[in-house]
Design a protein around this motif. Sequence first.
Motif, PDB file in Angstrom:
ATOM      1  N   TYR A 137      37.110 -36.356 -10.041  1.00 22.51           N
ATOM      2  CA  TYR A 137      37.682 -36.556  -8.707  1.00 22.51           C
ATOM      3  C   TYR A 137      38.830 -35.576  -8.455  1.00 22.51           C
ATOM      4  CZ  TYR A 137      40.049 -38.654  -4.744  1.00 22.51           C
ATOM      5  OH  TYR A 137      40.643 -38.842  -3.524  1.00 22.51           O
ATOM      6  N   LEU A 138      39.590 -35.250  -9.485  1.00 22.14           N
ATOM      7  CA  LEU A 138      40.733 -34.350  -9.324  1.00 22.14           C
ATOM      8  C   LEU A 138      40.339 -32.876  -9.225  1.00 22.14           C
ATOM      9  CD1 LEU A 138      43.245 -35.974 -11.849  1.00 22.14           C
ATOM     10  CD2 LEU A 138      43.092 -36.314  -9.364  1.00 22.14           C
ATOM     11  N   ASN A 139      39.071 -32.565  -9.473  1.00 19.89           N
ATOM     12  CA  ASN A 139      38.617 -31.178  -9.450  1.00 19.89           C
ATOM     13  C   ASN A 139      38.138 -30.805  -8.042  1.00 19.89           C
ATOM     14  OD1 ASN A 139      37.609 -28.642  -9.948  1.00 19.89           O
ATOM     15  ND2 ASN A 139      36.559 -29.224 -11.837  1.00 19.89           N
ATOM     16  N   LYS A 140      39.092 -30.535  -7.174  1.00 21.40           N
ATOM     17  CA  LYS A 140      38.771 -30.245  -5.770  1.00 21.40           C
ATOM     18  C   LYS A 140      37.912 -28.994  -5.635  1.00 21.40           C
ATOM     19  CE  LYS A 140      40.802 -29.785  -1.152  1.00 21.40           C
ATOM     20  NZ  LYS A 140      39.503 -29.607  -0.608  1.00 21.40           N
ATOM     21  N   LYS A 141      38.167 -27.969  -6.446  1.00 21.65           N
ATOM     22  CA  LYS A 141      37.358 -26.741  -6.382  1.00 21.65           C
ATOM     23  C   LYS A 141      35.886 -27.059  -6.654  1.00 21.65           C
ATOM     24  CE  LYS A 141      40.680 -23.197  -7.797  1.00 21.65           C
ATOM     25  NZ  LYS A 141      41.004 -22.208  -8.831  1.00 21.65           N
ATOM     26  N   ASP A 170      38.125 -40.647 -12.889  1.00 20.30           N
ATOM     27  CA  ASP A 170      37.178 -41.073 -11.865  1.00 20.30           C
ATOM     28  C   ASP A 170      36.256 -39.888 -11.615  1.00 20.30           C
ATOM     29  OD1 ASP A 170      38.552 -43.460 -11.626  1.00 20.30           O
ATOM     30  OD2 ASP A 170      39.619 -42.878  -9.801  1.00 20.30           O
ATOM     31  N   SER A 171      34.964 -40.154 -11.477  1.00 22.02           N
ATOM     32  CA  SER A 171      33.986 -39.088 -11.243  1.00 22.02           C
ATOM     33  C   SER A 171      33.353 -39.261  -9.877  1.00 22.02           C
ATOM     34  CB  SER A 171      32.890 -39.112 -12.317  1.00 22.02           C
ATOM     35  OG  SER A 171      33.442 -38.862 -13.592  1.00 22.02           O
ATOM     36  N   VAL A 172      33.054 -38.148  -9.230  1.00 21.63           N
ATOM     37  CA  VAL A 172      32.405 -38.165  -7.918  1.00 21.63           C
ATOM     38  C   VAL A 172      30.943 -37.777  -8.111  1.00 21.63           C
ATOM     39  CG1 VAL A 172      32.494 -37.338  -5.534  1.00 21.63           C
ATOM     40  CG2 VAL A 172      34.600 -37.470  -6.887  1.00 21.63           C
ATOM     41  N   LEU A 173      30.051 -38.592  -7.560  1.00 16.88           N
ATOM     42  CA  LEU A 173      28.610 -38.373  -7.668  1.00 16.88           C
ATOM     43  C   LEU A 173      28.083 -37.746  -6.390  1.00 16.88           C
ATOM     44  CD1 LEU A 173      25.884 -38.841  -9.166  1.00 16.88           C
ATOM     45  CD2 LEU A 173      25.822 -41.090  -8.044  1.00 16.88           C
ATOM     46  N   PHE A 174      27.329 -36.663  -6.548  1.00 20.42           N
ATOM     47  CA  PHE A 174      26.676 -35.958  -5.444  1.00 20.42           C
ATOM     48  C   PHE A 174      25.193 -35.851  -5.761  1.00 20.42           C
ATOM     49  CE2 PHE A 174      30.969 -34.345  -5.796  1.00 20.42           C
ATOM     50  CZ  PHE A 174      31.411 -34.187  -4.493  1.00 20.42           C
ATOM     51  N   SER A 175      24.393 -35.637  -4.719  1.00 15.97           N
ATOM     52  CA  SER A 175      22.969 -35.396  -4.967  1.00 15.97           C
ATOM     53  C   SER A 175      22.376 -34.505  -3.887  1.00 15.97           C
ATOM     54  CB  SER A 175      22.184 -36.713  -5.016  1.00 15.97           C
ATOM     55  OG  SER A 175      22.056 -37.246  -3.711  1.00 15.97           O
ATOM     56  N   ILE A 176      21.274 -33.894  -4.264  1.00 16.16           N
ATOM     57  CA  ILE A 176      20.368 -33.231  -3.329  1.00 16.16           C
ATOM     58  C   ILE A 176      19.008 -33.861  -3.591  1.00 16.16           C
ATOM     59  CG2 ILE A 176      19.220 -31.064  -2.694  1.00 16.16           C
ATOM     60  CD1 ILE A 176      21.779 -29.589  -3.537  1.00 16.16           C
TER      61      ILE A 176
END
Length: 193
Positions: A137-141, A170-176
């Motif tokens: 979550y903290l890795n905005k780049k 905290d981790s952010v989940l993305f998908s395609i």
Amino acid sequence: MIFEKIVLENDSVRLEPLTTEHKQQLCKAITDGELWNLHVTLVPHPDYIDAFIAKASDLYDKGDGITFVTIDKTCDKVVGSSRFMKADFANKKIEIGNTFLAKTAQRTKINTQSKLLMLSYAFDQLNFNRVEFLTDYLNKKSRDAILNLGAKQEGILCNHMIMPDGRVRDSVLFSIINSSWPGIKMHLNSKLK
């Protein structure tokens, strides 16, 4: 199912399956920017590159995925790495992760070109339904780069993992997903012109 040890490439980037022959150049890429010091990523220190390569080989042998080195074809130099991981052939999904690039290769088109190669392989060759991305979550780049690929943010996994420094991440989940892929592929190709 085991991944085929395939080379993926376009005019500018070549992704080769990681081997011990890449060790020295991969260490140079990691040293460019001292990537192991970034608290929002899991990049191995050059002293631990043998363990990184061994883990990649073990994951490949177990059918989990395949780790690539990223080669900038303009200088024929290893500039980073990325991995297909957590392969689930039964449900036709996979994650792209453990991606890192030398500092001098960041903010270039190399990441977009690499991800286009990997996504094209996942959707067009392996016929997956879903490709996931997970980042701190903290890795905005990283979050911005994933969004710029055309991925959709699906949610935040709170207290998802413990980082080497002890911080609970905290981790952010993305998908395609496959129905979005044709438009995203056109978008990425137009960005690279």
